[in-house]
Every structure is written in structure tokens, then in C-alpha cells.
Design an enzyme around this catalytic site. Structure first.
Site, short mmCIF file in Angstrom:
data_model
loop_
_atom_site.label_atom_id
_atom_site.label_comp_id
_atom_site.label_asym_id
_atom_site.label_seq_id
_atom_site.Cartn_x
_atom_site.Cartn_y
_atom_site.Cartn_z
N ARG A 26 -19.42 48.76 -39.14
CA ARG A 26 -20.67 48.86 -38.37
C ARG A 26 -21.44 50.15 -38.67
NH1 ARG A 26 -21.02 45.15 -33.71
NH2 ARG A 26 -20.33 43.25 -34.72
N ARG A 30 -26.57 50.70 -34.12
CA ARG A 30 -27.38 51.31 -33.07
C ARG A 30 -27.13 52.79 -32.80
NH1 ARG A 30 -26.17 46.81 -28.76
NH2 ARG A 30 -24.34 46.77 -30.10
N ARG A 39 -34.97 47.98 -36.45
CA ARG A 39 -34.63 46.83 -35.59
C ARG A 39 -35.81 46.48 -34.69
NH1 ARG A 39 -33.17 43.67 -32.19
NH2 ARG A 39 -31.27 43.40 -30.97
N ASP A 76 -24.38 38.96 -40.15
CA ASP A 76 -23.47 38.77 -39.03
C ASP A 76 -22.57 37.58 -39.30
OD1 ASP A 76 -23.07 39.89 -36.14
OD2 ASP A 76 -22.85 37.72 -35.97
N TYR A 150 -16.29 31.67 -31.24
CA TYR A 150 -17.70 31.75 -30.80
C TYR A 150 -18.35 30.37 -30.80
CZ TYR A 150 -17.35 36.83 -31.24
OH TYR A 150 -16.99 38.13 -31.08
O1 1CP Z 1 -22.53 47.67 -40.64
C1 1CP Z 1 -21.85 46.63 -40.66
O2 1CP Z 1 -20.64 46.62 -40.37
C2 1CP Z 1 -22.49 45.35 -41.19
C3 1CP Z 1 -23.00 44.40 -40.32
C4 1CP Z 1 -22.18 43.60 -39.31
C5 1CP Z 1 -20.88 43.04 -39.40
C6 1CP Z 1 -19.85 43.25 -40.48
C7 1CP Z 1 -22.73 43.16 -38.08
C8 1CP Z 1 -24.07 43.53 -37.59
N1 1CP Z 1 -21.85 42.30 -37.48
C9 1CP Z 1 -20.70 42.24 -38.25
C10 1CP Z 1 -19.50 41.41 -38.00
C11 1CP Z 1 -19.28 40.81 -36.66
N2 1CP Z 1 -20.21 40.21 -35.82
C12 1CP Z 1 -18.01 40.64 -36.09
C13 1CP Z 1 -16.71 41.05 -36.75
C14 1CP Z 1 -16.45 42.50 -36.67
C15 1CP Z 1 -16.15 43.06 -35.30
O3 1CP Z 1 -15.13 42.67 -34.72
O4 1CP Z 1 -16.93 43.90 -34.84
C16 1CP Z 1 -18.18 39.99 -34.85
C17 1CP Z 1 -17.09 39.62 -33.86
C18 1CP Z 1 -19.56 39.72 -34.69
C19 1CP Z 1 -20.21 38.98 -33.57
C20 1CP Z 1 -21.26 39.82 -32.93
N3 1CP Z 1 -22.48 40.07 -33.48
C21 1CP Z 1 -21.12 40.57 -31.77
C22 1CP Z 1 -19.91 40.63 -30.84
C23 1CP Z 1 -20.15 39.78 -29.66
C24 1CP Z 1 -18.99 39.60 -28.70
O5 1CP Z 1 -19.31 39.61 -27.49
O6 1CP Z 1 -17.83 39.40 -29.08
C25 1CP Z 1 -22.34 41.27 -31.59
C26 1CP Z 1 -22.72 42.19 -30.47
C27 1CP Z 1 -23.18 40.94 -32.70
C28 1CP Z 1 -24.54 41.48 -33.01
C29 1CP Z 1 -24.55 42.50 -34.08
N4 1CP Z 1 -24.11 42.28 -35.37
C30 1CP Z 1 -24.33 43.40 -36.14
C31 1CP Z 1 -24.92 44.40 -35.29
C32 1CP Z 1 -25.35 45.78 -35.72
C33 1CP Z 1 -25.05 43.83 -34.00
C34 1CP Z 1 -25.65 44.50 -32.79
C35 1CP Z 1 -26.94 43.85 -32.47
C36 1CP Z 1 -28.16 44.72 -32.39
O7 1CP Z 1 -28.48 45.57 -33.22
O8 1CP Z 1 -28.87 44.48 -31.40
#
Ligand code: 1CP
Length: 341
Positions: A26, A30, A39, A76, A150
Site C-alpha cells: 500500500r 492515503r 484521488r 485493486d 468479498y
Molecule cells: O500500493 C499498493 O499496495 C497498490 C494498490 C492496492 C493493492 C495491492 C490497493 C489500492 N488495494 C490492494 C489490494 C487489496 N484490496 C487487498 C489485499 C491486500 C490487503 O490485505 O490489504 C484487499 C483485501 C483489498 C480490498 C480493499 N480495497 C479494501 C479492504 C476492504 C475490507 O473491508 O476488507 C479497501 C479499503 C480497498 C480500497 C483501496 N484499494 C487500494 C487503496 C489505496 C484503497 C483505499 C481507497 C481510497 O483511496 O479511498
């Protein structure tokens, strides 16, 4: 720089590199003001993922600011369900929402995912031209179990209960969903590799809630099938696995899947990982992400311990899970300095 000289790729071939290469899960996100700005400009989170120029920009931001050894494609894990035809949206301040599925009858075929995912391959292509020559480009996807949790619940869940319930009540339907994700993921990652991804990572973030035979069938087997299919198409592309929360089952995971590197979360003891995993494949991890919040005073001690423990074998420095929005970017600069010292 020749691709073969890139530090991360050397480690993934089994070499020991000193100091170890570093990137953070990540790392585009943010905690960075420039990410928040892009964003806001994009509008929604999904717009940011699909706009090639903006997705490229946020992938490059942490490379420009910190000079990490690897960049991870900004996308994502939930884009694949969307490409399979499932409705996906992000509720502001809450996270992802999907229209839940209980079988594959409403889903598209694995060969149809590219229509939605083409912009992602374009972003990969752009990045392979714009990244510094020493930086490795990582593509990724969710592992089938994690993606299924999911798809079945329609949202993130603390215990993945809806997916466990479907596995218990209708295993045939559950496995049809898993199979479709396996096939779609192979197509998706294969195109990322063709577009320029030099490594791919499979995120099994909820592997820890699978126990006993379920872990074998629902975590190990689907990951293994993806690795096997990708190897037959792209034998030289290394693969990182991340069975988060798998504990001592990580050994079976690494052996059976044949991944080149296992990412370990912060609950795992680093000495245990050195003694039980590093002889099977490279190890990545596992600094506690909470150390990136606050003053950063405890960083030095923890970095030193990790490098002393894992640095004599193939090792990639990283956190045990994603960096959080409340992390201080100054701690990231400090961390890199400590690792490269
Ligand atoms: O920088 C990086 O790592 C690259 C981008 C990336 C990756 C590898 C994002 C951007 N998401 C992911 C993978 C991801 N997405 C996972 C696996 C890794 C982990 O466990 O963290 C999972 C479970 C998700 C699903 C997801 N997407 C969630 C979790 C939700 C939950 O309640 O379980 C969330 C909050 C997102 C949104 C998201 N994806 C990425 C970002 C930066 C965000 C935040 C959203 C934003 O900027 O508003």
C-alpha cells in the site's frame, strides 16, 4: 539497468542481496498528500484505478518521493469480480460493496474479463516505460479465497462468515466460484505480465480463517493452480504469495505452490520464518505497520533485528501488511535510510 541486475529480481532468483531491496504494501495510498490530491481529482476510487494516466501517476508517487526498489501497480483485487460482471462500488468512508453472488450463473466467463481490465494492462505498459531502470514493476491479483469472501459477502467481513457458510452449505457452488476466479486470475495476471509486469503477487489476505483441510483445498490448491498455469505461460516471471495469517501452514503453502517468495505478516516470528521458510523460497516482510505511525523511535531497533535475522538469505524488506493512512511519510524516509545503512 539490465533487468537481471535489479535487486528485487535477484532476491526472487534466490540470491542474497545486501542491503535487502525494500518496498511497502500500500505504498501508494492515503498517508501521502500527493495521493489524496490525485484521488480527489479522479473523483471515485474506481475512476482512479481505470484512468491510466492517474493510476500511473499514483504508482510513481512513492517511487519519486522515496526511491523504493519496486513499484506495485495501482489497482485493486476487486476489479476482477467487476470484470466477471459483478456490480462493484465504493461507499465513501466505508469501503467496497458488491452485489453478493452464491453461484457462477450470473458471472461472465474467464476469457471475457479483458473488456473491463484493458485499461489496467495499459497502465502496466505505461509504467514499464516510465519507471526508473532500477525499479521492479509488480503486478498483482487477489487469491481466490480472499476474492471469494468479498464476492459472496458483498463487502469486507471480520470473520468471512458468509463465504464459510456457503462452503459448508453448498460446496459445489462455492467451488464453481473459486474455479471461475482461478481461471479469471490466470487470464488477468498473464496479460499484466505481457504488458510489462516483472513479478506478480497473489494476496490471500484472509487465508488465516481457513483451518485444516479447508486450508489445503481453498487456500493452497487454488494458489497452486494459478502458479502452475502462469509458469507454463511465463516460466521466467517470479511469483510472490501472501497467505496472511497462515502461521505454520505457510510451510505447506510455500512447498505446494512453488512460489518464489512468501510474504509474511507481522504475527510471524522472524527466526521461525528464517528456519522454516527461507530454505524453501525467498521471504518478504514483516515489520509491524503500526511502527510507521507516531514518532518512529522504535524503528531502528526493529529494522536491525529483522535484517540480522533474515538478511543472510534471500530477503525483501517490507511490512507485514499495508501501511495505514495515519502513517507519517517521514517515518518511511527514516525506514529506507535504516534499511540501506
Ligand atoms: O500500493 C499498493 O499496495 C497498490 C494498490 C492496492 C493493492 C495491492 C490497493 C489500492 N488495494 C490492494 C489490494 C487489496 N484490496 C487487498 C489485499 C491486500 C490487503 O490485505 O490489504 C484487499 C483485501 C483489498 C480490498 C480493499 N480495497 C479494501 C479492504 C476492504 C475490507 O473491508 O476488507 C479497501 C479499503 C480497498 C480500497 C483501496 N484499494 C487500494 C487503496 C489505496 C484503497 C483505499 C481507497 C481510497 O483511496 O479511498
Amino acid at each position: 539497468m539490465e533487468a537481471t541486475d535489479k535487486k528485487l529480481l535477484k532476491v526472487l532468483r534466490g540470491e542474497t542481496v545486501t542491503p535487502p531491496p525494500i518496498w511497502l504494501m500500500r505504498q501508494a495510498g492515503r498517508y501521502l498528500p500527493e495521493y489524496k490530491e490525485t484521488r480527489a481529482h479522479a473523483g471515485g476510487f474506481l475512476d482512479l484505478c481505470y484512468r491510466q494516466d492517474l493510476a500511473e501517476e499514483v504508482t510513481l508517487q512513492p517511487i519519486r518521493r522515496f526511491g523504493f526498489d519496486a513499484a506495485i501497480l495501482f489497482a485493486d483485487i476487486l476489479l476482477l469480480p467487476q470484470a466477471l460482471g459483478q456490480k462493484l462500488w465504493f461507499e465513501t468512508g466505508e469501503g467496497p460493496r458488491l452485489e453478493p453472488v452464491t453461484d457462477t450463473n450470473t458471472l461472465k466467463g474467464a476469457d471475457e474479463v479483458h473488456e473491463v481490465l484493458n485499461p489496467i494492462y495499459e497502465t502496466v505498459k505505461r509504467l514499464s516505460g516510465s519507471l526508473p531502470s532500477e525499479t521492479t514493476l509488480i503486478g498483482f491479483a487477489g487469491a481466490p479465497w480472499t476474492v471469494a469472501t468479498y464476492m459472496i459477502a458483498g463487502r469486507g467481513t471480520p470473520d468471512q462468515k458468509p463465504a464459510h457458510d456457503l462452503l459448508a452449505s453448498n460446496p459445489a457452488a462455492f467451488h464453481r466460484i473459486i474455479d471461475r476466479i482461478v481461471e479469471g486470475t490466470v487470464e488477468y495476471l498473464s496479460k499484466q505480465i505481457v504488458a510489462g509486469a516483472e513479478v506478480v503477487k497473489l494476496f490471500d489476505s484472509w487465508a488465516g480463517s481457513l483451518k485444516g483441510a479447508d486450508f489445503d483445498k481453498v487456500c493452497i490448491e487454488p494458489n497452486q493452480r494459478i502458479v502452475e498455469a502462469l509458469r507454463s505461460r511465463h516460466p521466467d516471471t517470479p511469483i510472490i504469495g501472501f497467505p496472511r495469517g497462515a502461521g505454520d501452514r505457510s510451510v505447506d503453502f510455500a512447498k505446494a505452490t512453488g512460489i518464489n517468495c512468501i510474504a509474511i505478516d507481522q504475527s510471524m516470528n522472524a527466526e521461525w520464518a528464517r528456519d522454516n521458510l527461507q530454505s524453501i523460497c525467498a521471504v518478504q516482510g514483516n515489520l509491524d505497520p503500526t511502527l510507521m505511525v507516531g514518532t518512529g523511535d522504535a524503528l531502528e531497533k526493529h529494522v536491525e533485528k529483522l535484517i540480522n535475522t533474515l538478511g543472510d538469505g534471500p530477503y525483501i524488506f517490507n511490512l507485514g501488511h499495508g501501511i495505514t493512512p495515519d502513517a507519517d511519510p517521514n517515518n518511511v524516509s527514516k525506514l529506507i535510510e535504516l534499511v540501506r545503512k
